[in-house]
Design a protein around this motif. Structure first.
Motif, PDB file in Angstrom:
ATOM      1  N   UNK A   1       0.880  -1.396   0.027  1.00 41.98           N
ATOM      2  CA  UNK A   1       0.045  -0.057   0.003  1.00 41.98           C
ATOM      3  C   UNK A   1       0.873   1.128  -0.162  1.00 41.98           C
ATOM      4  N   UNK A   2       0.292   2.357  -0.296  1.00 37.11           N
ATOM      5  CA  UNK A   2       0.987   3.753  -0.016  1.00 37.11           C
ATOM      6  C   UNK A   2       2.060   3.718   1.315  1.00 37.11           C
ATOM      7  N   UNK A   3       1.438   3.324   2.363  1.00 33.93           N
ATOM      8  CA  UNK A   3       1.789   3.557   3.851  1.00 33.93           C
ATOM      9  C   UNK A   3       2.891   2.554   3.728  1.00 33.93           C
ATOM     10  N   UNK A   4       2.715   1.552   3.408  1.00 32.91           N
ATOM     11  CA  UNK A   4       3.982   0.264   3.236  1.00 32.91           C
ATOM     12  C   UNK A   4       4.927   0.649   2.245  1.00 32.91           C
ATOM     13  N   UNK A   5       4.686   1.293   1.119  1.00 34.35           N
ATOM     14  CA  UNK A   5       5.789   1.716   0.184  1.00 34.35           C
ATOM     15  C   UNK A   5       6.420   2.949   0.807  1.00 34.35           C
ATOM     16  N   UNK A   6       5.808   3.756   1.412  1.00 33.24           N
ATOM     17  CA  UNK A   6       6.494   4.866   2.162  1.00 33.24           C
ATOM     18  C   UNK A   6       7.653   4.323   3.196  1.00 33.24           C
ATOM     19  N   UNK A   7       7.275   3.065   3.902  1.00 33.66           N
ATOM     20  CA  UNK A   7       8.187   2.571   4.989  1.00 33.66           C
ATOM     21  C   UNK A   7       9.411   1.736   4.400  1.00 33.66           C
ATOM     22  N   UNK A   8       8.796   1.160   3.400  1.00 35.97           N
ATOM     23  CA  UNK A   8       9.784   0.079   2.192  1.00 35.97           C
ATOM     24  C   UNK A   8      10.971   1.115   1.921  1.00 35.97           C
ATOM     25  N   UNK A   9      10.644   2.196   1.441  1.00 34.61           N
ATOM     26  CA  UNK A   9      11.556   3.099   0.793  1.00 34.61           C
ATOM     27  C   UNK A   9      12.438   3.739   1.870  1.00 34.61           C
ATOM     28  N   UNK A  10      12.127   3.862   2.929  1.00 32.74           N
ATOM     29  CA  UNK A  10      13.012   4.432   3.981  1.00 32.74           C
ATOM     30  C   UNK A  10      13.801   3.365   4.483  1.00 32.74           C
ATOM     31  N   UNK A  11      13.221   2.067   4.475  1.00 36.52           N
ATOM     32  CA  UNK A  11      14.209   1.031   4.855  1.00 36.52           C
ATOM     33  C   UNK A  11      15.321   0.719   3.809  1.00 36.52           C
ATOM     34  N   UNK A  12      14.846   1.011   2.425  1.00 34.74           N
ATOM     35  CA  UNK A  12      15.688   0.886   1.326  1.00 34.74           C
ATOM     36  C   UNK A  12      16.782   1.774   1.591  1.00 34.74           C
ATOM     37  N   UNK A  13      16.674   3.038   1.937  1.00 38.75           N
ATOM     38  CA  UNK A  13      17.464   3.918   1.930  1.00 38.75           C
ATOM     39  C   UNK A  13      18.539   3.908   3.335  1.00 38.75           C
ATOM     40  N   UNK A  14      17.866   3.145   4.265  1.00 40.20           N
ATOM     41  CA  UNK A  14      18.614   2.803   5.319  1.00 40.20           C
ATOM     42  C   UNK A  14      19.734   1.514   5.142  1.00 40.20           C
ATOM     43  N   UNK A  15      19.152   0.595   4.603  1.00 47.37           N
ATOM     44  CA  UNK A  15      19.907  -0.603   4.201  1.00 47.37           C
ATOM     45  C   UNK A  15      19.405  -1.130   2.981  1.00 47.37           C
ATOM     46  N   UNK A  16      20.189  -0.752   1.807  1.00 52.35           N
ATOM     47  CA  UNK A  16      19.707  -1.344   0.366  1.00 52.35           C
ATOM     48  C   UNK A  16      19.814  -2.713   0.614  1.00 52.35           C
TER      49      UNK A  16
END
Length: 726
Positions: free
Chosen positions: A557-572
């Motif tokens: 979802x949009x909320x999940x995508x937001x969190x996943x993008x932040x996680x990706x930025x922290x640990x690709x």
């Protein structure tokens, strides 16, 4: 106190929460003194940099019921600030219809979103006295909007006009093959809310015969046209309805952790099972009150499923039955679901009518489901119980303290989070409820008074503190299965192979480390990205691997995508095997329970024993996942406010921290790992004892059953005293 003093209290309030509460006094003073002086004070604040004072002025204008104030309020629909336009559309519902505002409100409806929902609500209220005007205006607007979404919203709004003048265009649109399916469905659904005249019924029967999506919606509309009727089943026990529309709730909890399928979805399944008592069995309460014999749990679903459910609900006399409310073809996150108010209301009404007898409706969230359900409860005369929690009050307080939310930036934040509306909704739901249920908190009376504005010391008989609970049988079974599997005594239970495969992806050296586990929705309030960022940016990442369970990784979802993008930025993603991060996605509830047990005991060659559980939520009203982790024997990290502070023994069974502060969160997780890796002094047994003695789902059912019985009895007495039909 006078308008200037009231405004001073808003402007000078030491916290945002206190400023929002002071806004109520400002509105009261404006209504008490609708003078030129009042108008000047409010107008000055509207042009200032203080967003809260500006929005407080918008709502105060609505209370003046003065012609000049009304004109100013209408003009705010064209303000350059979107948040002012939104609150103006909302506030206009407090007064009489204003012709000058109709076109702009219709434009907001066409644009959609939360603002469109508020504008539609205002037009619906106005339709009682200006239905013909609105019907003509909406028909005219339809000629200028060709986009499917805008047309469907306008048609839905036309359906809210109760006067017969709206029936003709609705029938025409419903039968028009040239219209997009979504637009026709809006018209067909609206016909189900009209008078059941021969023409409407014939149209719907013809549409039903066409089959497909249109036929499915026509079937529901025909059901809506039928007069309410009793099921014919005579029962001695109570029927309790409960709902959470932002989850796909099923008895197996197969989607737990995906989208908005969080702890509340798990709770409703377990609680419904514990409450429902078939005839002849013992009630969960110890008194002489009637048992809860049937529980109806409502959640989202498809149109086709909704039709099937109606037969099941109508034909079920006892036990736990599920009904689904059709909310569209794609799941919508709770924060974006407000425009589904009308659709939700129709689906909830349909299920409650099918149930035949509903004694109590329990509302738990200040969301679109509760907003719609409260309307239906008023219409059908069903008393409500509301679980009051300081949400979003606690979130606002945390963001205010951390500096993430300021008075000058409140408008932009409110445009996204709808803080003001949700606070008012909590007040409304609590005020209209026959009984309120509260979560345990260290300073419950103070928090409810200072954050929510409710004095629970007044009419104490209408307030009950009830702790949430977990199914200890599921946890104990999972712990036993994990112990046997790790010892090699039995084959690995379901889910163990999946966990093993995930951990096998880590570099060999990392498989000697314990696990930090977190379970929950991928949502900013749950703090999953904050947890990953805190762990990855500290020495913790060298001491333990991090396992995050939750979220739909395939179709976020949009909320999940937001969190996943932040996680990706922290640990690709390419670095996760080397750095020890495992993002597992959602898992069934029983599988998650086994994984928690594996974190405690370890998995030879894959994870060391002595793992811990971490919750980084901005706020946690109670914390089902935390309780499940404690019941498993894990040392936990939890927010230092709300429910967790009442059951986590800081320094022993867990550690409490200001989770919005990354440094403190890291310190707490470090301490938890030290505690879990130390000498075995019985901490796991003490943690489980806390849960087993106070926080089981059976204990929760025993606490709620008398509440439901009392509310139902009070309602019966009111009906008898009023001399009205039941």
């Amino acid at each position: 106190m006078g308008i200037q003093t009231a405004m001073d209290r808003v402007v000078e309030a030491p916290s945002i929460i206190e400023a929002l509460r002071a806004a109520d006094d400002l509105a009261f003073e404006a209504g008490r003194d609708p003078s030129v002086r009042t108008l000047r004070v409010l107008s000055a604040a509207l042009g200032g940099a203080d967003d809260i004072a500006a929005l407080a002025s918008v709502h105060a204008l609505a209370e003046m019921h003065d012609e000049e104030a009304g004109r100013l309020l209408v003009s705010l629909l064209s303000d350059h600030r979107a948040f002012v336009r939104e609150h103006a559309a909302w506030s206009l519902a407090q007064g009489l219809p204003r012709t000058a505002a109709v076109a702009r409100l219709i434009g907001m409806v066409a644009a959609g979103g939360f603002s469109g929902m508020l504008a539609q609500h205002t037009l619906e209220k106005w339709s009682a006295g200006a239905g013909e005007l609105l019907a003509v205006a909406l028909e005219a607007a339809l000629t200028g909007h060709r986009e499917t979404g805008a047309r469907s919203r306008l048609v839905e709004t036309l359906g809210l006009v109760r006067q017969t003048v709206a029936t003709r265009p609705l029938r025409r649109i419903a039968l028009d093959d040239a219209e997009p399916i979504r637009v026709r469905e809006a018209a067909i659904a609206a016909l189900g809310q009209r008078e059941a005249n021969a023409g409407v019924v014939a149209d719907l029967e013809d549409l039903l015969a066409t089959g497909g999506p249109v036929g499915d919606v026509a079937r529901l509309a025909l059901i809506d046209l039928e007069p309410p009727h009793a099921t014919g089943t005579v029962r001695g026990g109570l029927t309790v309805a409960q709902l959470f529309l932002h989850a796909d709730i099923d008895p197996t909890l197969s989607s737990a952790g995906a989208g908005d399928n969080g702890g509340i979805a798990t709770l409703l399944v377990r609680l419904g099972n514990a409450l429902a008592v078939p005839s002849g069995e013992a009630a969960p309460s110890s008194d002489e009150s009637p048992a809860v014999e049937r529980v109806l749990t409502m959640s989202r679903g498809s149109v086709a499923q909704a039709s099937i459910d109606l037969l099941d609900v109508a034909g079920t006399a006892s036990g736990h039955v599920y009904g689904h409310v059709p909310l569209g073809s794609q799941p919508t996150p709770s924060a974006a679901a407000w425009p589904l108010r009308v659709t939700a209301r129709r689906g909830i009404r349909r299920l409650l009518r099918a149930a035949g007898q509903v004694d109590v409706l329990h509302l738990r969230m200040a969301d679109v489901g509760s907003l719609a359900a409260a309307d239906v409860a008023r219409e059908l005369g069903i008393p409500t119980v509301f679980t009051v929690a300081p949400d979003p009050h606690s979130v606002i307080q945390s963001m205010d303290r951390s500096g993430a939310l300021t008075r000058e930036g409140f408008g932009a934040a409110d445009l996204k989070e709808h803080f003001w509306f949700r606070i008012r909704l909590v007040q409304s739901l609590a005020g209209s409820a026959s009984h309120t249920v509260l979560f345990p908190r260290p300073d419950l009376a103070r928090d409810m008074r200072e954050l929510v504005g409710i004095d629970i010391g007044s009419h104490q008989e209408r307030h009950t503190v009830v702790a949430e609970g977990v199914d200890l049988e599921v946890v104990d079974r999972s712990v036993a299965q994990a112990q046997r599997a790790i010892a090699g005594d039995t084959p690995a239970p379901d889910g163990f192979a999946d966990l093993a495969a995930l951990l096998d992806q880590l570099e060999p050296a990392r498989r000697e480390l314990p696990l930090i586990v977190s379970v929950g929705r991928l949502h900013r309030v749950k703090g999953m990205a904050t947890l990953v960022e805190s762990w990855a940016g500290s020495a913790l990442s060298e001491r333990a691997n991090l396992l995050v369970i939750g979220g739909d990784l395939d179709a976020p979802s949009l909320d999940e995508r937001e969190q996943l993008d932040l996680i990706e930025a922290a640990v690709p993603t390419p670095e996760r095997a080397a750095r020890g991060l495992v993002i597992a996605g959602h898992r069934p509830n029983d599988v998650t329970a086994r994984w928690l047990a594996a974190a405690r005991f370890g998995m030879p060659g894959r994870a060391a024993p002595g793992g811990v559980y971490a919750c980084a939520s901005i706020k946690e009203e109670f914390g089902i996942a935390l309780l499940e982790a404690m019941a498993t024997g894990l040392v936990v990290v939890a927010p230092d406010g709300g429910g967790p502070a009442t059951y986590v023994d800081h320094g022993d069974t867990g550690f409490l921290a200001a989770t919005w502060d990354r440094e403190r969160l890291v310190e707490a997780m470090t301490a938890a790992l030290d505690r879990a890796g130390g000498a075995d002094d019985g901490v796991a047994e003490r943690a489980r004892e806390v849960v087993s003695s106070r926080f089981t789902i059976q204990a929760m059912a025993r606490a709620l059953a008398p509440v439901y019985s009392t509310v139902a009895s009070m309602e019966e007495e009111l009906v008898r005293a009023a001399g009205l039909p039941a």
